[in-house]
Design an enzyme around this catalytic site. Sequence first.
Site, mmCIF file in Angstrom:
data_model
loop_
_atom_site.group_PDB
_atom_site.id
_atom_site.type_symbol
_atom_site.label_atom_id
_atom_site.label_comp_id
_atom_site.label_asym_id
_atom_site.label_seq_id
_atom_site.Cartn_x
_atom_site.Cartn_y
_atom_site.Cartn_z
ATOM 1 N N GLU A 44 -9.501 3.905 2.179
ATOM 2 C CA GLU A 44 -9.056 3.934 0.782
ATOM 3 C C GLU A 44 -7.982 2.896 0.478
ATOM 4 O O GLU A 44 -7.802 2.488 -0.668
ATOM 5 C CB GLU A 44 -8.532 5.325 0.424
ATOM 6 C CG GLU A 44 -7.099 5.613 0.804
ATOM 7 C CD GLU A 44 -6.800 5.553 2.303
ATOM 8 O OE1 GLU A 44 -5.670 5.216 2.673
ATOM 9 O OE2 GLU A 44 -7.714 5.847 3.102
ATOM 10 N N LYS B 163 0.844 -1.194 0.000
ATOM 11 C CA LYS B 163 0.000 0.000 0.000
ATOM 12 C C LYS B 163 0.883 1.250 0.000
ATOM 13 O O LYS B 163 1.635 1.487 0.941
ATOM 14 C CB LYS B 163 -0.910 -0.001 1.222
ATOM 15 C CG LYS B 163 -1.735 1.274 1.395
ATOM 16 C CD LYS B 163 -2.485 1.252 2.726
ATOM 17 C CE LYS B 163 -3.125 2.601 3.033
ATOM 18 N NZ LYS B 163 -3.762 2.622 4.369
ATOM 19 N N ASP C 43 -12.111 7.326 4.017
ATOM 20 C CA ASP C 43 -10.886 7.083 4.770
ATOM 21 C C ASP C 43 -10.503 5.604 4.771
ATOM 22 O O ASP C 43 -9.475 5.236 5.328
ATOM 23 C CB ASP C 43 -11.050 7.598 6.204
ATOM 24 C CG ASP C 43 -9.723 7.758 6.922
ATOM 25 O OD1 ASP C 43 -8.685 7.815 6.242
ATOM 26 O OD2 ASP C 43 -9.721 7.828 8.168
ATOM 27 N N ASP D 221 1.541 6.347 5.876
ATOM 28 C CA ASP D 221 0.516 5.469 5.311
ATOM 29 C C ASP D 221 1.003 4.750 4.062
ATOM 30 O O ASP D 221 0.258 3.974 3.474
ATOM 31 C CB ASP D 221 -0.764 6.258 5.015
ATOM 32 C CG ASP D 221 -2.012 5.407 5.181
ATOM 33 O OD1 ASP D 221 -1.946 4.381 5.890
ATOM 34 O OD2 ASP D 221 -3.056 5.750 4.596
ATOM 35 N N LYS E 290 -9.944 13.307 8.183
ATOM 36 C CA LYS E 290 -9.463 12.917 9.505
ATOM 37 C C LYS E 290 -9.350 14.153 10.400
ATOM 38 O O LYS E 290 -9.019 15.236 9.918
ATOM 39 C CB LYS E 290 -8.072 12.284 9.402
ATOM 40 C CG LYS E 290 -7.975 10.934 8.728
ATOM 41 C CD LYS E 290 -6.522 10.492 8.676
ATOM 42 C CE LYS E 290 -6.348 9.170 7.966
ATOM 43 N NZ LYS E 290 -6.845 8.033 8.758
ATOM 44 N N ASP F 87 -2.554 10.471 3.714
ATOM 45 C CA ASP F 87 -3.982 10.156 3.800
ATOM 46 C C ASP F 87 -4.684 11.221 4.630
ATOM 47 O O ASP F 87 -4.610 11.224 5.859
ATOM 48 C CB ASP F 87 -4.179 8.774 4.418
ATOM 49 C CG ASP F 87 -5.645 8.394 4.525
ATOM 50 O OD1 ASP F 87 -6.472 9.031 3.829
ATOM 51 O OD2 ASP F 87 -5.959 7.461 5.284
ATOM 52 N N ARG G 168 -7.660 -0.299 1.141
ATOM 53 C CA ARG G 168 -8.140 -1.581 0.594
ATOM 54 C C ARG G 168 -8.598 -1.426 -0.849
ATOM 55 O O ARG G 168 -8.587 -2.395 -1.603
ATOM 56 C CB ARG G 168 -9.249 -2.143 1.480
ATOM 57 C CG ARG G 168 -10.535 -1.344 1.497
ATOM 58 C CD ARG G 168 -11.350 -1.612 2.747
ATOM 59 N NE ARG G 168 -10.703 -1.054 3.922
ATOM 60 C CZ ARG G 168 -11.158 -1.200 5.160
ATOM 61 N NH1 ARG G 168 -12.267 -1.879 5.385
ATOM 62 N NH2 ARG G 168 -10.517 -0.673 6.184
#
Length: 459
Positions: free
Chosen positions: A310, A226, A308, A249, A238, A231, A312
């Site tokens: 995102e 990933k 949030d 992230d 967030k 993010d 996956r």
Amino acid sequence: MSPRFATTTDALPLHIVEPDGLDGWTDAQPGRAAAWVRASGFTGALGSALMIPGEDGTPVMALAGYGTAAQRARQRFPLAGAIPQLAPGTYRIGTGTLDNPETEALGWLLSAYRFDRYKTATPANRYLVAPDGVDAARIETLAEAEYLTRDLVNTPASDMGPEALELAARDLADRFCASIDVTTGDALLDHNFPLIHAVGRASAQAPRLIDMRWGDAGPKLTLVGKGVCFDTGGLNLKPGASMGLMKKDMGGAANTIGLAQSIMALGLGVQLRLLIPAVENSVSAPSFRPGDVLMSRLGKTAEINNTDAEGRLVLADALALGAEERPDLMLSMATLTGAARVAVGPDLAPFYCDDEPFVQALTEAAAGAADPVWRMPFHVPYEAMIEPDIADLDNAPSGGFAGSITAALFLRRFTEGAARYAHFDIYSWQPAAAPGRAKGGLGQGPRAILGALPKVLGL
């Protein structure tokens, strides 16, 4: 900075002393050294050290407290705790016994890590001659990969966006003569990566899929990391406190890059493929929205109940691509859910896998590599939680329960074709400094995986 062992023969002996062996060791020393140890109050406690001077006042040897077996069991790199107490210089292991010389040697190299890209500093280095019997070249390779992973995670998004992550992958490919192909921007739609495009299209830097290959013989190993370089949470923004660490992230990408480097440097006989969806989850006019239904590469639709969630989504397209080649083993690594951190904390790398030989090999390798992992369940009854009313899949099931498990189940829907699949929901961050682990970016899982590969893939 490259982690390396010293090669000089002019090194101070470093004696490893446990509390119950201190008196015996001291009694065997010359009078001056024995008197110095007794007067110092040194007890052999874990993490302690003592420099012993000669007649001219310069050090002639040093002691490292090794504590008790019970105390060492609570430290990943017990010897490394003594390093800051030693004077700068070069050391070799003298008397005493290390529980695991290779692990302790690795911990020594990792303790020298500094992230100094933005801050000028002159570190006081303590070098080590590789202990007898250890594979020094292999340990240096593992440490170098960890340094790379930490550097990538520690670099802020201002200098580690999707473009810079691509450059890091290209540098790695160039070093090991690997091939690399990158699909960028609207070309993602042309090549059927709609989820990667949807997540990253609101950013100033175009989303991309990085595809690196190395090796032309042996079992097929596909790594998927990933690469969400920052993010914000998207339109489900967030709060500030939760956004502060979001430069990390892309920790899954950093870990797979480090693992790929180790695999290539050690010359493992595999056909390696590294897939990294590199995006920023930003907020602007083209942002994907809560309530959208998005198409995936596999033809499955996903209802967006939280922008949030995102990670996956971008992994789903990359996993689907990887599975098309029917690899012998496919692994995904991602800083995916806060639920995993609630479950096992920051030290453990939770993983999901239904292949028992891989689970056993990974668990055994983790113990010897000082890279702890913890198995989590693909709990089939929770499949219903990721199946909404209006689409094939739900990217963020309501209720808040089993968040890491439902994310792993979501990803598994895109892995059909892979002979074996395992997902690692890692944290990739050390919240507070510990022996061998500076505060900041951290590799979690690669050394355990590397140790398991020969048994699982028959190398």
